[in-house]
Design a protein around this motif. Structure first.
Motif, PDB file in Angstrom:
ATOM      1  N   SER A   1       0.836  -1.215   0.000  1.00  0.00           N
ATOM      2  CA  SER A   1       0.000   0.000   0.000  1.00  0.00           C
ATOM      3  C   SER A   1       0.863   1.254   0.000  1.00  0.00           C
ATOM      4  O   SER A   1       0.548   2.235  -0.689  1.00  0.00           O
ATOM      5  CB  SER A   1      -0.925   0.020   1.221  1.00  0.00           C
ATOM      6  OG  SER A   1      -1.867  -1.025   1.135  1.00  0.00           O
TER       7      SER A   1
ATOM      8  N   ASP B   1      -5.758  -0.883  -4.904  1.00  0.00           N
ATOM      9  CA  ASP B   1      -5.186  -1.516  -3.713  1.00  0.00           C
ATOM     10  C   ASP B   1      -6.162  -2.555  -3.160  1.00  0.00           C
ATOM     11  O   ASP B   1      -7.144  -2.205  -2.515  1.00  0.00           O
ATOM     12  CB  ASP B   1      -4.885  -0.459  -2.654  1.00  0.00           C
ATOM     13  CG  ASP B   1      -3.983  -1.002  -1.552  1.00  0.00           C
ATOM     14  OD1 ASP B   1      -3.633  -2.207  -1.589  1.00  0.00           O
ATOM     15  OD2 ASP B   1      -3.622  -0.219  -0.648  1.00  0.00           O
ATOM     16  N   GLU B   2      -5.900  -3.812  -3.438  1.00  0.00           N
ATOM     17  CA  GLU B   2      -6.724  -4.929  -2.996  1.00  0.00           C
ATOM     18  C   GLU B   2      -8.213  -4.729  -3.311  1.00  0.00           C
ATOM     19  O   GLU B   2      -9.071  -4.871  -2.434  1.00  0.00           O
ATOM     20  CB  GLU B   2      -6.521  -5.200  -1.502  1.00  0.00           C
ATOM     21  CG  GLU B   2      -5.040  -5.416  -1.176  1.00  0.00           C
ATOM     22  CD  GLU B   2      -4.801  -6.324   0.029  1.00  0.00           C
ATOM     23  OE1 GLU B   2      -5.622  -7.230   0.238  1.00  0.00           O
ATOM     24  OE2 GLU B   2      -3.804  -6.138   0.720  1.00  0.00           O
TER      25      GLU B   2
HETATM   26 MG    MG Z   1      -2.053  -2.825   2.099  1.00  0.00          MG
END
Ligand code: MG
Ligand code: ADP
Length: 229
Positions: free
Chosen positions: A47, A170-171
């Motif tokens: 991240s 991000d994910e």
């Molecule tokens: Mg992360």
């Protein structure tokens, strides 16, 4: 063509006992038109890397160049404009505003665009973005009337409404079951075929078949890399 260059990027977060070294001297090139996935254990710096790539967080050392712009040399206003015009972000918690419809959520980035024209063409652009993620028919639904996968698609539509060249996620599949997560990756793959450059942090089992390059992070560094850009 090289779209993004990271040179010796490190990040230290201040903390009570000295600070956390989250990224250690990362150098990385991302090519225009590439679909890159980032994987690695929790806490490995994924991240942090994505936030720096997106100009949302300043690195402690190093430089980031996107196109021919040295991102962290821009003034705050110029950086905000740059992000809005050239980058799209998708997060795991899709951050949809619960009392706005899908269409209104997608309209948000256009609402703060000082350079943009009239209301009609904004709505058209937002609807076109929803169409591209296959959700045109859900435009007037509220987020809680949508499934998790559909909410993810709205978040993607909001990220692409300004037609950014580079999309960072991000994910985006993190809170979804593996089939729905795989379908979200397919949406990114389609955007990639349409010319967008994609960088996505994901643990979807389909990553290996969809991404052209997979980077594995460990302890704030790039541990390994496979695939051909
Ligand atoms: Mg992360
Ligand atoms: P990942 O996304 O791979 O889980 P992160 O980039 O979120 O990794 O975190 C990398 C390291 O930096 C971790 O040790 C994490 O605890 C730490 N970290 C992340 N954000 C902060 C912050 N705002 N303040 C202090 N430490 C942080």
């Amino acid at each position: 063509m090289e779209l993004v260059t990271l040179q010796d990027v490190s990040k230290t977060y201040a903390g009570p006992d000295g600070g956390v070294l989250a990224l250690r001297d990362i150098s990385l090139s991302i090519w225009s038109g590439e679909f890159m996935a980032i994987v690695g254990p929790s806490g490995s710096g994924k991240s942090s890397l994505l936030h720096i790539l997106g100009g949302m967080m300043t690195p402690t050392t190093g430089r980031v160049v996107i196109g021919n712009v040295e991102v962290f040399r821009l003034s705050q206003d110029a950086l905000a404009d740059f992000r809005r015009n050239h980058l799209g972000f998708v997060f795991q918690q899709h951050h949809l505003i619960p009392y706005l419809t899908a269409l209104e959520n997608v309209l948000l980035p256009l609402a703060v665009d000082r350079n943009h024209s009239n209301g009609r063409s904004r709505a058209d652009r937002a609807l076109a973005a929803l169409e591209r993620v296959g959700l045109r028919q859900r435009a007037h639904h509220l987020p809680d009337q949508l499934s998790g996968g559909e909410q993810g698609r709205v978040a993607i539509a909001r990220a692409i409404v300004n037609d950014p060249h580079l999309i960072l996620a991000d994910e985006p599949t993190g809170s979804l079951d593996s089939a729905t997560g795989g379908a979200i990756l397919e949406v990114f793959a389609e955007l990639n075929r349409q010319g967008h450059t994609i960088v996505v942090v994901t643990h979807s089992p389909r990553t290996a078949e969809i991404a052209q390059r997979v980077i594995t992070m460990q302890d704030g560094a790039i541990h390994s890399e496979r695939g051909n850009p």
